[in-house]
Design an enzyme around this catalytic site. Structure first.
Site: not given
Ligand SMILES: [Zn+2]
Length: 138
Positions: A46, A48-49, A51, A57, A59, A90, A93
């Site tokens: 994963n 992240e950002n 924003s 993610c 996957e 999730c 994904c």
């Molecule tokens: Zn996901």
């Protein structure tokens, strides 16, 4: 059919990928490793950002790495998350994964790479929105 040795290999690759997680906001490191029908493995973690909306993610990173290398047929994906619980993709994904194989096996592991269970995408998404909805049966 994916044997136990390959499942262990995929889970180990997912654990390795999780170590590169860029998750300064959630501190929730996830790793994924996708196996193509041709036998290649692509890892993802994963990312992240600040924003939040730019976050991706593990996957999807793995899928996009595979597709960007010309791979369109996926056999299985291993997913590991923090702690000792099962980790499954999730909903977003799951949607991306089923684009490349409704019968893909999703192998779940804990942060140590211990096998926690498995499901096919068909089981995880019982009423899928697939390419055939737009394109008709292929
Ligand atoms: Zn996901």
């Amino acid at each position: 059919m994916i044997d136990t040795e390959m499942k262990t290999k995929l889970l180990a690759a997912a654990v390795k990928a999780a170590k590169n997680s860029y998750s300064p906001y959630s501190h929730f490191a996830v790793g994924a490793a996708i196996l193509t029908k041709g036998g290649n493995i692509y890892q993802g973690t994963n990312i992240e950002n600040v924003s939040y909306g730019g976050t991706v993610c593990a996957e999807r990173v793995a899928v996009w790495k595979a597709v960007s290398e010309g791979e369109l047929e996926m056999e299985a994906i291993a997913v590991v998350g923090p702690g000792t619980k099962e980790a499954y993709p999730c909903a977003m994904c799951r949607q991306v994964l089923l684009e490349f194989g409704l019968d893909m096996l999703v192998i779940s592991g804990d942060e140590q790479g211990n096998y926690m269970g498995e499901r096919t995408l068909r089981e995880l998404v019982p009423f899928p929105f697939t390419p055939s909805a737009l394109l008709g049966e292929q």
